[in-house]
Design a protein around this motif. Structure first.
Motif, PDB file in Angstrom:
ATOM      1  N   PHE A  37       0.850  -1.187   0.000  1.00  0.00           N
ATOM      2  CA  PHE A  37       0.000   0.000   0.000  1.00  0.00           C
ATOM      3  C   PHE A  37       0.888   1.242   0.000  1.00  0.00           C
ATOM      4  N   LEU A  38       0.398   2.297  -0.623  1.00  0.00           N
ATOM      5  CA  LEU A  38       1.154   3.533  -0.673  1.00  0.00           C
ATOM      6  C   LEU A  38       0.167   4.694  -0.751  1.00  0.00           C
ATOM      7  N   SER A  39       0.274   5.615   0.206  1.00  0.00           N
ATOM      8  CA  SER A  39      -0.572   6.804   0.204  1.00  0.00           C
ATOM      9  C   SER A  39       0.343   8.017   0.236  1.00  0.00           C
ATOM     10  N   ILE A  40       0.275   8.846  -0.801  1.00  0.00           N
ATOM     11  CA  ILE A  40       1.188   9.983  -0.914  1.00  0.00           C
ATOM     12  C   ILE A  40       0.429  11.237  -1.296  1.00  0.00           C
ATOM     13  N   GLN A  41       1.098  12.367  -1.165  1.00  0.00           N
ATOM     14  CA  GLN A  41       0.514  13.635  -1.550  1.00  0.00           C
ATOM     15  C   GLN A  41       0.775  13.902  -3.041  1.00  0.00           C
ATOM     16  N   GLU A  42      -0.107  14.611  -3.637  1.00  0.00           N
ATOM     17  CA  GLU A  42       0.073  15.028  -5.032  1.00  0.00           C
ATOM     18  C   GLU A  42       1.407  15.742  -5.191  1.00  0.00           C
ATOM     19  N   GLY A  43       2.134  15.387  -6.264  1.00  0.00           N
ATOM     20  CA  GLY A  43       3.417  16.015  -6.543  1.00  0.00           C
ATOM     21  C   GLY A  43       4.620  15.206  -6.061  1.00  0.00           C
ATOM     22  N   GLU A  44       4.396  14.240  -5.200  1.00  0.00           N
ATOM     23  CA  GLU A  44       5.503  13.399  -4.713  1.00  0.00           C
ATOM     24  C   GLU A  44       5.880  12.351  -5.764  1.00  0.00           C
ATOM     25  N   ASN A  45       7.097  11.841  -5.607  1.00  0.00           N
ATOM     26  CA  ASN A  45       7.578  10.748  -6.465  1.00  0.00           C
ATOM     27  C   ASN A  45       7.450   9.425  -5.723  1.00  0.00           C
ATOM     28  N   LEU A  46       7.359   8.323  -6.455  1.00  0.00           N
ATOM     29  CA  LEU A  46       7.271   7.009  -5.824  1.00  0.00           C
ATOM     30  C   LEU A  46       7.836   5.946  -6.752  1.00  0.00           C
ATOM     31  N   THR A  47       8.234   4.837  -6.124  1.00  0.00           N
ATOM     32  CA  THR A  47       8.721   3.683  -6.885  1.00  0.00           C
ATOM     33  C   THR A  47       8.063   2.426  -6.352  1.00  0.00           C
ATOM     34  N   VAL A  48       7.591   1.596  -7.260  1.00  0.00           N
ATOM     35  CA  VAL A  48       7.014   0.301  -6.931  1.00  0.00           C
ATOM     36  C   VAL A  48       7.940  -0.777  -7.488  1.00  0.00           C
ATOM     37  N   TYR A  49       8.180  -1.811  -6.682  1.00  0.00           N
ATOM     38  CA  TYR A  49       9.100  -2.865  -7.070  1.00  0.00           C
ATOM     39  C   TYR A  49       8.356  -4.187  -7.288  1.00  0.00           C
ATOM     40  N   CYS A  50       8.890  -4.960  -8.219  1.00  0.00           N
ATOM     41  CA  CYS A  50       8.321  -6.260  -8.572  1.00  0.00           C
ATOM     42  C   CYS A  50       9.489  -7.233  -8.664  1.00  0.00           C
ATOM     43  N   ASN A  51       9.528  -8.215  -7.767  1.00  0.00           N
ATOM     44  CA  ASN A  51      10.699  -9.088  -7.668  1.00  0.00           C
ATOM     45  C   ASN A  51      10.324 -10.563  -7.730  1.00  0.00           C
ATOM     46  N   SER A  52      11.213 -11.334  -8.346  1.00  0.00           N
ATOM     47  CA  SER A  52      11.007 -12.769  -8.455  1.00  0.00           C
ATOM     48  C   SER A  52      12.345 -13.481  -8.493  1.00  0.00           C
ATOM     49  N   SER A  53      12.335 -14.757  -8.179  1.00  0.00           N
ATOM     50  CA  SER A  53      13.531 -15.580  -8.343  1.00  0.00           C
ATOM     51  C   SER A  53      13.528 -16.279  -9.692  1.00  0.00           C
ATOM     52  N   SER A  54      12.447 -16.080 -10.470  1.00  0.00           N
ATOM     53  CA  SER A  54      12.298 -16.725 -11.771  1.00  0.00           C
ATOM     54  C   SER A  54      12.583 -15.744 -12.904  1.00  0.00           C
ATOM     55  N   VAL A  55      13.005 -16.292 -14.023  1.00  0.00           N
ATOM     56  CA  VAL A  55      13.227 -15.493 -15.228  1.00  0.00           C
ATOM     57  C   VAL A  55      11.960 -15.510 -16.069  1.00  0.00           C
ATOM     58  N   PHE A  56      11.606 -14.332 -16.603  1.00  0.00           N
ATOM     59  CA  PHE A  56      10.417 -14.232 -17.439  1.00  0.00           C
ATOM     60  C   PHE A  56      10.790 -13.758 -18.848  1.00  0.00           C
ATOM     61  N   SER A  57       9.970 -14.140 -19.816  1.00  0.00           N
ATOM     62  CA  SER A  57      10.198 -13.720 -21.193  1.00  0.00           C
ATOM     63  C   SER A  57       9.909 -12.230 -21.364  1.00  0.00           C
ATOM     64  N   SER A  58       9.010 -11.714 -20.553  1.00  0.00           N
ATOM     65  CA  SER A  58       8.655 -10.296 -20.601  1.00  0.00           C
ATOM     66  C   SER A  58       8.068  -9.924 -19.246  1.00  0.00           C
ATOM     67  N   LEU A  59       7.959  -8.643 -19.026  1.00  0.00           N
ATOM     68  CA  LEU A  59       7.367  -8.171 -17.781  1.00  0.00           C
ATOM     69  C   LEU A  59       6.383  -7.066 -18.175  1.00  0.00           C
ATOM     70  N   GLN A  60       5.174  -7.197 -17.686  1.00  0.00           N
ATOM     71  CA  GLN A  60       4.152  -6.217 -18.021  1.00  0.00           C
ATOM     72  C   GLN A  60       3.660  -5.531 -16.752  1.00  0.00           C
ATOM     73  N   TRP A  61       3.259  -4.286 -16.922  1.00  0.00           N
ATOM     74  CA  TRP A  61       2.639  -3.535 -15.837  1.00  0.00           C
ATOM     75  C   TRP A  61       1.223  -3.153 -16.260  1.00  0.00           C
ATOM     76  N   TYR A  62       0.292  -3.370 -15.325  1.00  0.00           N
ATOM     77  CA  TYR A  62      -1.101  -3.036 -15.541  1.00  0.00           C
ATOM     78  C   TYR A  62      -1.572  -2.115 -14.426  1.00  0.00           C
ATOM     79  N   ARG A  63      -2.627  -1.343 -14.736  1.00  0.00           N
ATOM     80  CA  ARG A  63      -3.311  -0.581 -13.699  1.00  0.00           C
ATOM     81  C   ARG A  63      -4.772  -0.985 -13.708  1.00  0.00           C
ATOM     82  N   GLN A  64      -5.321  -1.130 -12.514  1.00  0.00           N
ATOM     83  CA  GLN A  64      -6.698  -1.593 -12.395  1.00  0.00           C
ATOM     84  C   GLN A  64      -7.503  -0.629 -11.535  1.00  0.00           C
ATOM     85  N   GLU A  65      -8.677  -0.273 -12.042  1.00  0.00           N
ATOM     86  CA  GLU A  65      -9.625   0.541 -11.285  1.00  0.00           C
ATOM     87  C   GLU A  65     -10.634  -0.393 -10.623  1.00  0.00           C
TER      88      GLU A  65
END
Lengths: 112, 113
Positions: A10-38
């Motif tokens: 979870f992340l709650s920030i103020q407008e104008g701030e910067n943020l980083t989200v991390y995605c980690n695995s011990s497995s190798v993937f052919s590609s990595l995709q990012w999605y956003r869900q409402e």
């Protein structure tokens, strides 16, 4: 079993701030995709990264694929309330499979 | 252009009742089809996927089954629902190559009472 761990959860920030989200695995993937869900909708693709070390920029969003193709990050500059949502990373199928493995999700709230 | 339809949008069913959720894709041929389940605010758990008519791969042994009677139709079923089957069910399609993204329907919110 392939797993993708996202942080923070979870992340709650103020407008104008910067943020980083991390995605980690011990497995190798052919590609990595990012999605956003409402709420109440299906995930929508933001970006696909394929090459180790690849960096893609989508306006204020910067996506990076790790050199070993096991991890990725999403950086948002000057977050806006419209960035609020659930962010999901997903590992693309490796050779011989058709499975897309999704991360645990990061819920972002940007306060005006 | 390709579109994916999933219905119903919401469903409330009693424990022990049957279930049938349907997903259809338009505008593409021989898609790979997927059923995922999502707990509130969390990631997606892969339930089933199919790479062709009649071909079903199950990822999680459970009270559910899937079928693909036509190229662009994917059905999720249960003979007797459990409380633990409640959740948000998402259908998706993908194409070759493997780096292609998944395209999702708008999901079905299932509540088992």
């Amino acid at each position: 079993t392939q797993l993708l761990e996202q942080s923070p959860q979870f992340l709650s920030i103020q407008e104008g701030e910067n943020l980083t989200v991390y995605c980690n695995s011990s497995s190798v993937f052919s590609s990595l995709q990012w999605y956003r869900q409402e709420p109440g909708e299906g995930p929508v693709l933001l970006v696909t990264v394929v090459t180790g070390g690849e960096v893609k920029k989508l306006k204020r969003l910067t996506f990076q694929f790790g050199d070993a193709r096991k991890d990725s990050s999403l950086h948002i500059t000057a977050a806006q309330p419209g960035d609020t949502g659930l962010y999901l990373c997903a590992g693309g199928p490796t050779s011989g499979t058709y499975k897309y493995i999704f991360g645990t999700g990061t819920r972002l709230k940007v306060l005006a | 252009s390709q579109t994916i339809h999933q219905w119903p949008a919401t469903l409330v069913q009693p424990v022990g009742s049957p279930l049938s959720l349907e997903c259809t894709v338009e505008g593409t041929s021989n898609p790979n089809l997927y059923w995922y389940r999502q707990a509130a605010g969390r990631g997606l758990q892969l339930l089933f996927y199919s790479v062709g008519i009649g071909q079903i791969s199950s990822e999680v042994p459970q009270n559910l089954s899937a079928s693909r009677p036509q190229d662009r139709q994917f059905i999720l079923s249960s003979k007797k629902l459990l409380l633990s089957d409640s959740g948000f069910y998402l259908c998706a399609w993908g194409a070759f190559p493997a780096s292609s993204p998944l395209h999702f329907g708008n999901g079905t919110r299932l509540t088992v009472t």
